[in-house]
Design a protein around this motif. Structure first.
Motif, short mmCIF file in Angstrom:
data_model
loop_
_atom_site.label_atom_id
_atom_site.label_comp_id
_atom_site.label_asym_id
_atom_site.label_seq_id
_atom_site.Cartn_x
_atom_site.Cartn_y
_atom_site.Cartn_z
N ASN A 58 0.84 -1.18 -0.04
CA ASN A 58 0.04 -0.08 -0.14
C ASN A 58 0.85 1.23 -0.03
N GLY A 59 1.84 1.28 -0.72
CA GLY A 59 2.79 2.49 -0.87
C GLY A 59 2.15 3.49 -1.63
N TYR A 60 2.54 4.77 -1.38
CA TYR A 60 2.11 6.04 -2.14
C TYR A 60 2.90 6.28 -2.88
N PHE A 61 2.53 6.58 -4.28
CA PHE A 61 3.57 6.99 -5.24
C PHE A 61 2.71 8.00 -6.39
N ARG A 62 3.65 8.75 -7.02
CA ARG A 62 3.19 9.46 -8.05
C ARG A 62 3.18 8.43 -9.38
N THR A 63 2.10 8.52 -10.17
CA THR A 63 2.15 7.88 -11.26
C THR A 63 2.90 8.57 -12.39
N LEU A 64 1.98 9.13 -13.24
CA LEU A 64 2.06 10.04 -14.21
C LEU A 64 1.45 11.39 -13.81
N PRO A 65 1.90 12.64 -14.48
CA PRO A 65 1.35 14.00 -13.88
C PRO A 65 0.13 13.93 -13.62
N GLY A 66 -0.18 14.58 -12.34
CA GLY A 66 -1.32 14.78 -11.73
C GLY A 66 -1.95 13.45 -11.32
N GLU A 67 -1.46 12.39 -11.25
CA GLU A 67 -2.08 11.11 -10.63
C GLU A 67 -1.07 10.57 -9.46
N GLU A 68 -1.64 10.28 -8.36
CA GLU A 68 -1.06 9.62 -7.26
C GLU A 68 -2.07 8.79 -6.71
N GLN A 69 -1.36 7.39 -6.36
CA GLN A 69 -1.95 6.31 -6.13
C GLN A 69 -1.34 5.48 -4.88
N PHE A 70 -2.12 4.40 -4.36
CA PHE A 70 -1.47 3.38 -3.54
C PHE A 70 -1.14 2.23 -4.06
N TYR A 71 -0.03 1.69 -3.88
CA TYR A 71 0.08 0.29 -4.67
C TYR A 71 0.77 -0.80 -3.84
N SER A 72 0.70 -1.97 -4.04
CA SER A 72 1.39 -3.11 -3.46
C SER A 72 2.31 -3.73 -4.75
N TYR A 73 3.71 -3.83 -4.63
CA TYR A 73 4.30 -4.28 -5.79
C TYR A 73 5.46 -4.93 -5.44
N PHE A 74 6.43 -5.64 -6.43
CA PHE A 74 7.71 -6.34 -6.25
C PHE A 74 8.46 -5.75 -7.42
N GLU A 75 9.66 -4.92 -7.34
CA GLU A 75 10.27 -4.45 -8.13
C GLU A 75 12.00 -4.95 -8.34
N GLN A 76 12.50 -4.87 -9.41
CA GLN A 76 13.80 -5.16 -9.76
C GLN A 76 14.31 -4.32 -10.71
N SER A 77 15.48 -3.75 -10.48
CA SER A 77 16.08 -2.81 -11.70
C SER A 77 17.52 -2.43 -11.47
N ASN A 78 17.95 -1.96 -12.75
CA ASN A 78 19.40 -1.28 -12.79
C ASN A 78 18.96 0.06 -12.92
N LEU A 79 19.57 1.02 -11.84
CA LEU A 79 19.40 2.43 -11.92
C LEU A 79 20.52 3.19 -11.91
N ASP A 80 20.55 4.23 -12.76
CA ASP A 80 21.50 5.08 -12.72
C ASP A 80 20.87 6.53 -12.66
N ILE A 81 21.31 7.38 -11.61
CA ILE A 81 21.02 8.55 -11.43
C ILE A 81 22.15 9.73 -11.51
N ASP A 82 22.06 10.62 -12.57
CA ASP A 82 23.15 11.47 -12.72
C ASP A 82 22.47 12.95 -12.16
N PHE A 83 23.05 13.34 -10.97
CA PHE A 83 22.61 14.37 -10.35
C PHE A 83 23.42 15.78 -11.08
N LEU A 84 24.48 15.29 -11.71
CA LEU A 84 25.12 16.63 -12.32
C LEU A 84 24.47 17.16 -13.53
#
Length: 247
Positions: A58-84
């Motif tokens: 029941n996690g709270y998340f933004r989906t697409l612009p203007g949409e916010e929902q609660f979901y239960s999920y399992f996720e795996q990913s490769n993540l790259d964040i470039d702050f610069l």
């Protein structure tokens, strides 16, 4: 078996969450002595690359612009964040309430655009959407307490974003005390939102972004504007983005 694992993992997090609340009484002395990972409150790196495993109840998340929902999920990913350069890349597999999806996504603050690539009938397609957030390191990390994950010593920080309009969750991260690498993040619903939380583990953490991840595939050079009727839209955006994007 997967459901049992998720229940056990979230049960551990719920039962121990009070240990991660901010402890102001120890903050000043530790910061003055320079003994914590982020004494200035800044993350201090230009980006990072990591693998993730995350679960939510029941996690709270933004989906697409203007949409916010609660979901239960399992996720795996490769993540790259470039702050610069204020951009992100994620290759992720997500099982959201019984439905599994595979996506690659890119987000560029420079043109306020997200791209989502997936396969439809064995043909790669790409959709675009306008971003309602920024990839930025403009958030403050406030020391909370020390703890251990297994036997690994960790420090816990509360995360505050000056640009955030989200009043439904509180966010904390746990980092390795020896090298300050990200290990775990917890996002918890706060009243009046209904109870719920998500937990993400970060594996093989590298404290720099990989520029090769940002070459868009040919399908994304002329993307189709996203239409919510094309897909079940809450399967699109990676769930872990709540922590790394200001919204």
């Amino acid at each position: 078996m997967k459901q049992i694992f998720i229940i056990l993992l979230l049960s551990f997090a719920f039962n121990n969450i009070n240990a991660f609340l901010i402890q102001e009484n120890s903050l000043k002395n530790v910061e003055i002595n320079g003994q914590v990972c982020f004494p200035s409150g800044s993350i201090g790196i230009d980006g990072f690359y990591t693998n993730t495993i995350g679960v939510g109840d029941n996690g709270y998340f933004r989906t697409l612009p203007g949409e916010e929902q609660f979901y239960s999920y399992f996720e795996q990913s490769n993540l790259d964040i470039d702050f610069l350069n204020q951009r992100s890349y994620v290759y992720y597999v997500i099982n959201n309430e019984g439905e599994t999806s595979y996506f690659k996504s890119w987000a560029f603050t420079s043109n306020k655009t997200e791209y989502f690539a997936t396969a439809v009938n064995n043909v790669q397609v790409c959709f675009s959407a306008t971003m309602d957030y920024e990839i930025s390191s403009d958030f403050k990390l406030v020391y909370s307490t020390d703890c251990k994950i297994g036997t690994a010593p960790c420090e816990v920080f509360s995360v505050y974003s000056p640009q955030s309009t989200n009043t439904n969750t509180s966010e904390s991260i746990m980092v390795n005390k020896n090298d300050c690498s990200l290990m775990t993040s917890i996002t918890r619903n706060i009243p009046p939102a209904s109870p719920g939380m998500s937990l993400t583990n970060y594996l093989n953490f590298v404290p720099k972004s990989n520029p090769y991840n940002y070459a868009l595939p040919s399908a994304c050079l002329n993307p189709t504007p996203f239409n919510e009727n094309m897909f079940n839209k809450h399967l699109i955006r990676p769930k872990l983005f709540n922590l790394f994007s200001n919204n």
